[in-house]
Design an enzyme around this catalytic site. Structure first.
Site, PDB file in Angstrom:
ATOM      1  N   ASP A 142       0.832  -1.201   0.000  1.00 41.02           N
ATOM      2  CA  ASP A 142       0.000   0.000   0.000  1.00 41.02           C
ATOM      3  C   ASP A 142       0.870   1.256   0.000  1.00 41.02           C
ATOM      4  O   ASP A 142       1.939   1.283   0.621  1.00 41.02           O
ATOM      5  CB  ASP A 142      -0.882  -0.013   1.251  1.00 41.02           C
ATOM      6  CG  ASP A 142      -1.940   1.060   1.236  1.00 41.02           C
ATOM      7  OD1 ASP A 142      -2.477   1.343   0.149  1.00 41.02           O
ATOM      8  OD2 ASP A 142      -2.241   1.610   2.303  1.00 41.02           O
ATOM      9  N   GLU A 183       0.977  -0.173  -4.928  1.00 40.21           N
ATOM     10  CA  GLU A 183       0.086   0.941  -5.250  1.00 40.21           C
ATOM     11  C   GLU A 183       0.905   2.224  -5.316  1.00 40.21           C
ATOM     12  O   GLU A 183       1.176   2.852  -4.301  1.00 40.21           O
ATOM     13  CB  GLU A 183      -1.019   1.071  -4.194  1.00 40.21           C
ATOM     14  CG  GLU A 183      -2.011   2.176  -4.516  1.00 40.21           C
ATOM     15  CD  GLU A 183      -2.666   2.770  -3.279  1.00 40.21           C
ATOM     16  OE1 GLU A 183      -3.852   3.106  -3.354  1.00 40.21           O
ATOM     17  OE2 GLU A 183      -1.982   2.903  -2.245  1.00 40.21           O
ATOM     18  N   ASP A 226     -10.567   2.666  -3.518  1.00 40.16           N
ATOM     19  CA  ASP A 226     -10.303   4.097  -3.391  1.00 40.16           C
ATOM     20  C   ASP A 226     -10.941   4.897  -4.527  1.00 40.16           C
ATOM     21  O   ASP A 226     -11.631   5.893  -4.297  1.00 40.16           O
ATOM     22  CB  ASP A 226      -8.795   4.367  -3.396  1.00 40.16           C
ATOM     23  CG  ASP A 226      -8.101   3.900  -2.135  1.00 40.16           C
ATOM     24  OD1 ASP A 226      -8.693   4.032  -1.049  1.00 40.16           O
ATOM     25  OD2 ASP A 226      -6.968   3.399  -2.228  1.00 40.16           O
TER      26      ASP A 226
END
Length: 299
Positions: free
Chosen positions: A76, A101, A184
């Site tokens: 992440d 990410e 998201d």
């Protein structure tokens, strides 16, 4: 930035001040090394240069593999620490699959639309993968951003100046994880959503093109798109479209995009119906929907 407990759930990893980056003063008076990436406002920034942090995290990840059954990782907010740190955890844990990410902004023009040339953006993803050891993959935010702009009457965006796909799949497809939306960008947050009425055009693109496509849970289970997505996935499997499959872009106009993949599949997105002589007679329609079609080559 990492959210964790120690390897042994009965012995939490105590993150004292010396485990927190010294330039993160919002949550603590850290005394560790300076942060190697961007700040994250939601939690203290862990000092990933600290050998104990690296060991504890690596032990915990290997415990997840050996005892729980995990075989891969999603890293992440990798912009929050140096790519070399991802390389450490990759080498220490040897996952079957891992994706990072790395979400950065596209470049935009004065009209508020993405610039045609997004080489800087996708090259940033390319470089991150290389600096992280070359094995980890990255979410292809370039393809997402260009594609969701292109399906709104600007499909000419889907062919770069070299005649290749404009996203990360045009430069490093084997390490590019393509997607339409995630928790998201879509779902309840909707921070950067794909146009809802054109989602299936997006899947017709990523499920026929190189890269490693991922399907969003919401689209598959909640939006009623399961059957359409499954048909596209079946074509990908049947025709053995791979992360490094060849793409020939046959048309990229405002209202039409046509591409041939591995000489066995032709796909089309966009509202234009008159395709002229683009589709050879030995290709037959396998699936179609609102503004998309996929043909397979017949023996």
């Amino acid at each position: 930035m990492v959210h964790l407990r120690g390897r042994d759930p009965r012995r939490p990893l105590g993150l004292g001040a010396h485990f927190i980056c010294k330039d993160d003063t919002k949550y603590s008076d850290g005394t560790g090394n300076p942060d190697t990436g961007e700040d994250f406002g939601g939690a203290p920034d862990i000092d990933h240069l600290n050998p104990r942090v690296q060991k504890e995290l690596s032990d915990w990840m290997n415990w997840l593999k050996a005892e729980i059954g995990f075989d891969g990782w999603r890293f992440d907010f990798v912009r929050g620490y140096a790519a070399s740190i991802t390389k450490v955890y990759m080498e220490n844990t040897s996952p079957e699959f891992a994706v990072g990410e790395n979400w950065g902004a596209l470049s935009y023009g004065s009209d508020g639309k993405p610039d045609y040339n997004q080489d800087k953006h996708r090259n940033g993803l390319f470089q991150w993968v290389q600096n992280a050891g070359g094995v980890v993959t990255a979410f292809d935010f370039t393809t997402k951003g260009v594609l969701q702009a292109a399906v709104q009457g600007e499909l000419w965006r889907m062919k770069d100046s070299n005649g290749k796909p404009p996203g990360m799949i045009g430069v490093l497809p084997g390490n590019a994880v393509t997607f339409i939306d995630n928790h998201d960008t879509g779902s309840t947050q909707k921070l950067w959503p794909f146009p809802s009425d054109k989602v299936m055009q997006g899947y017709a693109y990523i499920l026929t093109h190189p890269g490693i496509p991922s399907v969003f849970y919401d689209h598959f289970f909640d939006w009623g798109l399961k059957d359409q997505i499954a048909k596209l996935a079946a074509i990908r499997t049947r025709q053995r479209i791979s992360p490094t499959s060849r793409v020939e872009i046959m048309a990229a106009d405002s209202d039409l995009y046509v591409a041939k993949i591995d000489d066995n599949v032709i796909m089309k997105i966009g509202p234009k119906l008159d395709l002229g002589n683009l589709i050879p007679s030995n290709f037959h329609v396998s699936t179609s929907g609102n503004d998309y079609s996929v043909w397979e080559k017949q023996p």
